[in-house]
Write an enzyme that holds these catalytic residues in place. Structure first.
Site, mmCIF file in Angstrom:
data_model
loop_
_atom_site.group_PDB
_atom_site.id
_atom_site.type_symbol
_atom_site.label_atom_id
_atom_site.label_comp_id
_atom_site.label_asym_id
_atom_site.label_seq_id
_atom_site.Cartn_x
_atom_site.Cartn_y
_atom_site.Cartn_z
ATOM 1 N N SER A 187 0.851 -1.187 0.000
ATOM 2 C CA SER A 187 0.000 0.000 0.000
ATOM 3 C C SER A 187 0.885 1.234 0.000
ATOM 4 O O SER A 187 2.122 1.140 0.040
ATOM 5 C CB SER A 187 -0.908 0.010 1.237
ATOM 6 N N LYS A 188 0.261 2.399 -0.012
ATOM 7 C CA LYS A 188 1.020 3.646 -0.088
ATOM 8 C C LYS A 188 1.943 3.855 1.109
ATOM 9 O O LYS A 188 2.919 4.606 1.015
ATOM 10 C CB LYS A 188 0.056 4.830 -0.221
#
Length: 464
Positions: A240-241
């Site tokens: 994920s980010k």
């Protein structure tokens, strides 16, 4: 016995950027198709009209193009094929493999509320109803899922996966407004496009059993399934980010060379003997579904950079210059002048040495991008003291009449250092500062050869 030519596809939803995991899925499909002499197709699954956007589609195409993944034929829009999907739904209805369901949303909600199991399979009361009792009302077309036995999925990565049929719901294939659901559209499109191998993320594994029912209902050949594990971050959690860049175009803007990205992503969850660094042509020859592991792969940025460094060193200089030009554009940096481009190409042999990403290449080439008068940084300014400036001033006339090749330049600089009673390092330091405004640069000989006689002597005159 004849074997069908291999046909793979990548089928992203245009609801955002191209995720790095999607890029790897596309890469695996591309490598397998190209290695088998088959076709790699691209389909945009844009049936979700509220979330699908032209901008997201454009971003997907840009990401694939940067990665160097070319597809065969035109890009297929799933939405444009909605009439074909509806035809198949009605054919399944006529075959008795599907049925009309008039159950309202309120009735379905009531069933869910009354069920002790929130995941209970909904069985519509219309499944075996007499057509004579059908009301004149909107209806959906539902799949008539088998209620006993099991469905077996033969997966090239996950092995044999068995699904108990009593867990398969009578899924909706066609909505009451005549539009298809994702489950139906995917199968119809894959069949019509001649897809022989469905290589996709293992988050779709649960869909395979339900989609296989449609193949069976229509008497169509089931494709080879290959569900690949997702990419995780260094901490083992789903990427994920919080782990850093997750969009393919982000990696381009960060300056990773495309060939290095292809190599790294190929090895991320796939292996062939001890192969680590390879070209895409070599990967096509080696790639096979049996080499894909079942465990999620972890993104390792250090290994990514090292792989990219190998490809930077291996790259054709002209191709590398072209990719550098693209990098400057997407990272919103000033474009190179024609003179800078020419010098970059001339000096690429020494500039790309030990560079892993394009920002490092630009940093090493700063002597080319700098313009006169050169403004030295703090460390370089410290080197250019009165004594050093005097040494450079006396050197410049000798260079103006030199033959501009490495051997002659080495001879002149060595003789000048000796005449000044200093070691070569004491001469090289102010030369670096004068030519590049930095203390860490390519060799002074390489810089002088790339800059040429006129630019070199002008910079030395400015510094002196």
């Amino acid at each position: 016995m004849t074997t069908k030519p291999v046909v793979t596809r990548f089928a992203p939803s245009p609801t955002g950027y191209l995720h790095i995991g999607g890029g790897r899925t596309a890469l695996f499909n591309w490598l397998y198709a190209r290695g088998q002499g088959g076709r790699f197709l691209l389909r945009i699954e844009d049936t979700d009209r509220e979330r699908s956007t032209p901008e997201a589609t454009a971003a997907i195409l840009r990401g694939l193009t940067w990665l160097g993944l070319d597809w065969d034929g035109e890009v297929v829009s799933q939405f444009d094929r909605k009439d074909r999907h509806a035809v198949i739904a009605h054919q399944m209805l006529a075959r008795g493999a599907a049925y009309k369901c008039f159950a309202s949303q309120e009735e379905i909600a009531a069933f869910r509320a009354a069920s002790p199991d929130s995941y209970a399979v909904f069985r519509s009361p219309w499944r075996d109803a007499d057509p004579a009792t059908f009301p004149d009302a909107p209806f959906v077309i539902r799949m008539k899922a088998p209620q006993t036995g099991e469905t077996v999925i033969m997966d090239e990565v996950q092995g044999t996966v068995t699904v108990q049929n009593n867990t398969l719901d009578d899924m909706i294939c066609l909505r009451s407004d005549g539009t298809p659901t994702y489950m139906l559209a995917v199968v119809v499109d894959d069949h019509d496009m001649g897809v022989t191998h469905v290589i996709r993320g293992d988050d779709h594994l649960n869909n395979a059993g339900r989609q296989q029912m449609i193949y069976d209902a229509m008497g169509w050949d089931i494709p080879v399934w290959a569900h690949i594990p997702l990419i995780h971050g260094p901490d083992g959690k789903k990427l994920s980010k919080r782990h850093g860049a997750v969009g393919v175009e982000e990696y381009q803007r960060m300056g990773y060379p495309a060939a290095g990205m292809r190599n790294y992503l190929t090895r991320l969850g796939w292996a062939h003997l001890d192969a680590e660094i390879f070209t895409s042509d070599e990967a096509m020859q080696m790639f096979g579904l049996s080499g894909i592991g079942r465990a999620p792969a972890r993104l390792d940025f250090k290994k990514l950079e090292n792989t990219c460094g190998h490809h930077m060193a291996m790259a054709d200089d002209t191709a590398l210059l072209n990719e550098l030009t693209d990098f400057l554009a997407v990272s919103l940096q000033p474009a190179m002048t024609s003179a800078q481009s020419a010098m970059m190409l001339e000096g690429m042999y020494c500039i790309k040495d030990r560079a892993k990403i394009f920002p490092e290449l630009v940093e090493k080439a700063q002597f080319i991008f700098a313009s006169r008068p050169i403004v030295p940084d703090a460390a370089a300014a410290k080197v250019l003291d009165t004594v050093s400036r005097s040494i450079l001033k006396s050197l410049t006339p000798r260079l103006q009449s030199a033959s501009w090749n490495k051997a002659d330049l080495e001879a002149i600089l060595t003789e000048h250092a000796t005449a000044q009673g200093i070691g070569f390092g004491k001469l090289a330091a102010p030369l670096r500062a004068a030519l590049a405004g930095r203390t860490a640069t390519p060799s002074v000989y390489d810089m002088m050869l790339v800059l040429g006689r006129d630019e070199t002597t002008l910079r030395l005159e400015d510094a002196a």
